[in-house]
Design a protein around this motif. Sequence first.
Motif, PDB file in Angstrom:
ATOM      1  N   LYS A  77      26.652  55.380  53.591  1.00  0.00           N
ATOM      2  CA  LYS A  77      26.634  56.836  53.782  1.00  0.00           C
ATOM      3  C   LYS A  77      27.417  57.247  55.026  1.00  0.00           C
ATOM      4  O   LYS A  77      27.963  58.345  55.081  1.00  0.00           O
ATOM      5  CB  LYS A  77      25.200  57.353  53.886  1.00  0.00           C
ATOM      6  N   ASP A  78      27.462  56.362  56.020  1.00  0.00           N
ATOM      7  CA  ASP A  78      28.238  56.650  57.231  1.00  0.00           C
ATOM      8  C   ASP A  78      29.737  56.665  56.952  1.00  0.00           C
ATOM      9  O   ASP A  78      30.506  57.241  57.720  1.00  0.00           O
ATOM     10  CB  ASP A  78      27.946  55.603  58.316  1.00  0.00           C
ATOM     11  N   ARG A  79      30.158  56.036  55.862  1.00  0.00           N
ATOM     12  CA  ARG A  79      31.592  55.888  55.583  1.00  0.00           C
ATOM     13  C   ARG A  79      32.058  56.659  54.341  1.00  0.00           C
ATOM     14  O   ARG A  79      33.228  57.011  54.233  1.00  0.00           O
ATOM     15  CB  ARG A  79      31.916  54.408  55.430  1.00  0.00           C
ATOM     16  N   TYR A  80      31.157  56.859  53.389  1.00  0.00           N
ATOM     17  CA  TYR A  80      31.528  57.512  52.131  1.00  0.00           C
ATOM     18  C   TYR A  80      30.463  58.523  51.728  1.00  0.00           C
ATOM     19  O   TYR A  80      29.307  58.415  52.119  1.00  0.00           O
ATOM     20  CB  TYR A  80      31.643  56.486  50.981  1.00  0.00           C
ATOM     21  N   LYS A  81      30.879  59.452  50.877  1.00  0.00           N
ATOM     22  CA  LYS A  81      29.923  60.378  50.284  1.00  0.00           C
ATOM     23  C   LYS A  81      29.364  59.718  49.028  1.00  0.00           C
ATOM     24  O   LYS A  81      30.037  58.921  48.387  1.00  0.00           O
ATOM     25  CB  LYS A  81      30.617  61.690  49.916  1.00  0.00           C
ATOM     26  N   GLU A  82      28.146  60.059  48.705  1.00  0.00           N
ATOM     27  CA  GLU A  82      27.489  59.432  47.542  1.00  0.00           C
ATOM     28  C   GLU A  82      28.237  59.736  46.247  1.00  0.00           C
ATOM     29  O   GLU A  82      28.101  58.997  45.270  1.00  0.00           O
ATOM     30  CB  GLU A  82      26.030  59.888  47.432  1.00  0.00           C
ATOM     31  N   THR A  83      29.020  60.795  46.229  1.00  0.00           N
ATOM     32  CA  THR A  83      29.772  61.147  45.025  1.00  0.00           C
ATOM     33  C   THR A  83      31.081  60.375  44.928  1.00  0.00           C
ATOM     34  O   THR A  83      31.726  60.376  43.888  1.00  0.00           O
ATOM     35  CB  THR A  83      30.072  62.662  45.020  1.00  0.00           C
ATOM     36  N   ASP A  84      31.458  59.701  45.998  1.00  0.00           N
ATOM     37  CA  ASP A  84      32.695  58.925  46.020  1.00  0.00           C
ATOM     38  C   ASP A  84      32.558  57.742  45.061  1.00  0.00           C
ATOM     39  O   ASP A  84      31.507  57.109  44.978  1.00  0.00           O
ATOM     40  CB  ASP A  84      32.972  58.431  47.444  1.00  0.00           C
ATOM     41  N   GLY A  85      33.600  57.419  44.374  1.00  0.00           N
ATOM     42  CA  GLY A  85      33.591  56.323  43.401  1.00  0.00           C
ATOM     43  C   GLY A  85      33.361  54.959  44.042  1.00  0.00           C
ATOM     44  O   GLY A  85      32.895  54.038  43.387  1.00  0.00           O
ATOM     45  N   LYS A  86      33.682  54.824  45.303  1.00  0.00           N
ATOM     46  CA  LYS A  86      33.516  53.535  45.981  1.00  0.00           C
ATOM     47  C   LYS A  86      32.121  53.362  46.584  1.00  0.00           C
ATOM     48  O   LYS A  86      31.838  52.310  47.158  1.00  0.00           O
ATOM     49  CB  LYS A  86      34.547  53.389  47.099  1.00  0.00           C
ATOM     50  N   PHE A  87      31.287  54.368  46.457  1.00  0.00           N
ATOM     51  CA  PHE A  87      29.988  54.322  47.129  1.00  0.00           C
ATOM     52  C   PHE A  87      29.167  53.111  46.681  1.00  0.00           C
ATOM     53  O   PHE A  87      28.753  52.293  47.509  1.00  0.00           O
ATOM     54  CB  PHE A  87      29.211  55.624  46.887  1.00  0.00           C
ATOM     55  N   ASN A  88      28.920  52.982  45.378  1.00  0.00           N
ATOM     56  CA  ASN A  88      28.079  51.882  44.880  1.00  0.00           C
ATOM     57  C   ASN A  88      28.713  50.523  45.146  1.00  0.00           C
ATOM     58  O   ASN A  88      28.016  49.554  45.473  1.00  0.00           O
ATOM     59  CB  ASN A  88      27.788  52.052  43.386  1.00  0.00           C
ATOM     60  N   GLU A  89      30.007  50.455  45.007  1.00  0.00           N
ATOM     61  CA  GLU A  89      30.718  49.195  45.270  1.00  0.00           C
ATOM     62  C   GLU A  89      30.554  48.787  46.735  1.00  0.00           C
ATOM     63  O   GLU A  89      30.311  47.618  47.049  1.00  0.00           O
ATOM     64  CB  GLU A  89      32.208  49.390  44.950  1.00  0.00           C
ATOM     65  N   THR A  90      30.640  49.757  47.631  1.00  0.00           N
ATOM     66  CA  THR A  90      30.515  49.479  49.058  1.00  0.00           C
ATOM     67  C   THR A  90      29.079  49.111  49.429  1.00  0.00           C
ATOM     68  O   THR A  90      28.857  48.232  50.266  1.00  0.00           O
ATOM     69  CB  THR A  90      31.000  50.690  49.886  1.00  0.00           C
ATOM     70  N   VAL A  91      28.108  49.763  48.803  1.00  0.00           N
ATOM     71  CA  VAL A  91      26.702  49.399  49.038  1.00  0.00           C
ATOM     72  C   VAL A  91      26.506  47.922  48.699  1.00  0.00           C
ATOM     73  O   VAL A  91      25.920  47.154  49.477  1.00  0.00           O
ATOM     74  CB  VAL A  91      25.732  50.281  48.203  1.00  0.00           C
ATOM     75  N   GLY A  92      27.011  47.509  47.554  1.00  0.00           N
ATOM     76  CA  GLY A  92      26.889  46.112  47.134  1.00  0.00           C
ATOM     77  C   GLY A  92      27.593  45.167  48.096  1.00  0.00           C
ATOM     78  O   GLY A  92      27.084  44.080  48.410  1.00  0.00           O
ATOM     79  N   LYS A  93      28.755  45.575  48.558  1.00  0.00           N
ATOM     80  CA  LYS A  93      29.522  44.754  49.504  1.00  0.00           C
ATOM     81  C   LYS A  93      28.734  44.551  50.799  1.00  0.00           C
ATOM     82  O   LYS A  93      28.616  43.428  51.307  1.00  0.00           O
ATOM     83  CB  LYS A  93      30.861  45.449  49.783  1.00  0.00           C
ATOM     84  N   TYR A  94      28.170  45.643  51.333  1.00  0.00           N
ATOM     85  CA  TYR A  94      27.383  45.540  52.571  1.00  0.00           C
ATOM     86  C   TYR A  94      26.106  44.726  52.347  1.00  0.00           C
ATOM     87  O   TYR A  94      25.714  43.927  53.196  1.00  0.00           O
ATOM     88  CB  TYR A  94      27.030  46.918  53.112  1.00  0.00           C
TER      89      TYR A  94
END
Length: 143
Positions: free
Chosen positions: A85-102
């Motif tokens: 959330k500090d880097r992307y908005k929840e509506t951004d397409g990369k949000f879920n991918e980035t959550v998984g990465k972290y």
Amino acid sequence: MTLINNNQQPDYMMLVEKQLQLTESQGIAIRGLWDGMKKMQEDVTGKVEEVQMMVQEVRDSVTLTDAECYQLQEAVRIRSITLTKDRYKETDGKFNETVGKYRRMIWSKLKVLFSVAKYSHIRRIDFDDSIYFVKEFRPEDYI
């Protein structure tokens, strides 16, 4: 042995001698009892210390409980979402991918830190440290 001498008077010296022998034999018996008690106390103290060390070894080797695993999972879930959330908005397409990465990064670094193949193998005595690590995790420290 008679306690009356030829003059029909008690032989006090003989009485005192008998009493002294009795007292000395009682003293020897009491000393033996005392020495035995001291030895027993030393043995018990040694055994208690040995048991305490064994209990500590068991405590140190016990791994996380199911409840602690759940708490750690929850902490990783919350931290990975917060970081994203500090880097992307929840509506951004990369949000879920980035959550998984972290999330994968946190789990990976956590296992390395505690030298375990699975996070559930973290020792219970390290639980608070593992929670602290997750809550303070910053990906920048590992990039």
